[in-house]
Design a protein around this motif. Sequence first.
Motif, short mmCIF file in Angstrom:
data_model
loop_
_atom_site.label_atom_id
_atom_site.label_comp_id
_atom_site.label_asym_id
_atom_site.label_seq_id
_atom_site.Cartn_x
_atom_site.Cartn_y
_atom_site.Cartn_z
N ARG A 152 6.77 16.76 -24.77
CA ARG A 152 5.85 16.78 -23.63
C ARG A 152 4.81 17.87 -23.85
NH1 ARG A 152 9.81 16.72 -18.34
NH2 ARG A 152 11.06 14.89 -18.90
N GLU A 156 2.15 18.17 -18.44
CA GLU A 156 3.27 17.33 -17.98
C GLU A 156 4.48 18.18 -17.63
OE1 GLU A 156 3.81 14.73 -21.22
OE2 GLU A 156 2.21 13.33 -20.62
N ASP A 160 6.11 18.47 -13.96
CA ASP A 160 7.51 18.10 -13.73
C ASP A 160 8.28 19.26 -13.10
OD1 ASP A 160 6.93 15.67 -14.77
OD2 ASP A 160 7.79 16.07 -16.75
#
Length: 528
Positions: A152, A156, A160
Motif C-alpha cells: 500500500r 491509502e 485506512d
Amino acid sequence: MHWSIFTIIGALIGLLGGALLAKLFAIRSLTSLGEIPVKENMDAILKSAEAQRNMILEEALLATREQYQADANRLESERELVFGMQESFEQELNEKQSEVDKLANEIDKKEENSNIKKLELEKTREELIAKEQQNIEMQKSLLNHLENKIGRNKSELYHDMREELINSEKLGITRWLMENQEALKVDAQKFARNSLNSVYLRYQPSFIWPKSSFIVQVNSKELLQKHFHEESQIITSLITNTDSSISVLTINDELPSMLKISGGAGVDKEVIRLTLEEMIAKEIFNEDKIRPIFDKYKRNIDRHILKIGEEAIKHLDITPNIHPEILKLIGSLNYRTSHRQNQYHHSIEVARLAGMIAEEVGVSSIIAKRAGILHDIGKALDYKIEGSHAVISGDYATRFGETEEVVDTVLAHHDDKIVETPYAYILKAADAMSGARPGARVDMEEGYHRRIDGISGVVNSFQEFGVTGSAIMHAGREVHVFVDNNKVKQKDISGLAEGIAKKLESEVEFPGQIRVTVIRRTEITEVA
C-alpha cells in the motif's frame, strides 16, 4: 590694531586744527590792537604760537604713544589667550581623534570577526542542507521499501488507519450511549416528572375565565327587517375599516333573531357589539349618530387593552418593560379564543407555568415568563397576516426590541424554528399543560375531528377539478392539495387554491388560519 591707527590719525587732525585756530586767533588779536604796530609784535606772537604748537604736538604724540602701547599690550594679551585656547582645542581634537581611531580599529576587528562567523555559518548551512537532502532521500527510500513490503502507498495507509481509528471511537461512543441511554432516559423522565409534579402542587389557578360573545339579541323582527337587512347602510357603516361582517342568525320563527358578528379582529368585533347594543337600547339608527358611538367604544377598548396588558406584565413581575404596542396585542387577546379558550388568560397561565418550570430546572424564570406571555400575540393579528401565529408573534417581538433568545423560544413552541434550548421545551410544556388542563378547552377532541372531517370534505369536493388527494397538517392549520398534472394546468393552480380557501371559510369553523397549498407534479413509475 586698526582702532589704534584711527586714534592716531584723529589726534593729528586735532593738532593741525588747533594750530590753524591758534593762528587765526593771533591774526584776529593783531588786527584788534589797531594802533599797536603789527610788525613789532608779529615775531613775539609767532614765537608764542610756535611754542604752543610744539607743546600741543608733544602732548598729542605722548598721548598717542601711551594709547598705542596700551592697545598693543591688550592685543598681545588677547593673542596669548587665543593661542592658549587654540592649543587646548588642538589637544582635545587630538584626544577625540585618538578615540575615533580606537573605535575604528575595534569596528574593523568586529567586522573581520563577523565575516569569519558568516563564512562559518554559511558552511554550516550548506552542511545542514546536504544532511537534510540525505534525510529526505533516506525517508523516500524507507517509505518506498515499506510500501513495497506492505503493498500500500502512504495515502491509502493513512486513510485506512484514520478510518480504523474513527470506527473504533464511534464503536466506543455508541457502546457508551447504549449502556447509558436507558439510565439517562429514566433519570430525565424522573426529573421531569418531579419538576412537573412540583409545579402542579404550587399552581393554583382560577378557572373562571371570560369568553367573548359576539352575539347581539334583537327582540323585534320588524327592527331587523328595517335596519339590518343585507343592503343596510347601518351595517356598512359599522364594518367600514374592519375585516368583520354582521349577519342575522335565526334559530326558528318562535325565538327572537340575533345579530352575529364574525371575522376580523376580536377588538373590532367587541367595539361593533357594544355599539349595536347601545344603538338598539336607545333606538338610534341615524348613521351620523352611530359613528360617534363607535368611536367612543373604540377609544375605550384601546385604553382597556393597554391597561390589561400592563396588568398582565405587572402581575407576572416581568422586567424590563415591554413595548406599549406589544402590551396592546397582549390585551387584544382578551377578545380572541382558540378552542373556546380565552387567549389572554391562556397566555398569562402559560407564562406563570413557564416561570415555575424554569425555577424547577434552574434557568431564568424571567426569560421563560417573557416568552410565555408573548407566544400567542400573533393570534391578535392572524386574521390579516398570513402565516403561523408563532411566526407572527416572533416577528412582532423582534420588531419591538425583544432579545433573540426570547424570539427563538416563541418561534419554537410550534416548531416553526427548531431550537434546542431549555426555554423552548419549557414553553412547549407550559403551553401543553394550559391547553390540556380539564375544562380549559371545550369539546377539544370532538371539535378537532369535526374540523378535520370538514376540511377533508371540502378538499374532496374538488375532485372533479383534478384534485387527487390531500395532506392535513398542524392540527388543520395547513393543507397540501395534490392535483392531476394532466387535468390541471399551471395557470389554473392559483384559482383552484383560492376556490378551496373560500369554501373552507364558508363551510368549516376553525380558529386562526388555514394555509392551502396546491401541488402539481409529474410522477413516473417503472416496474423492473
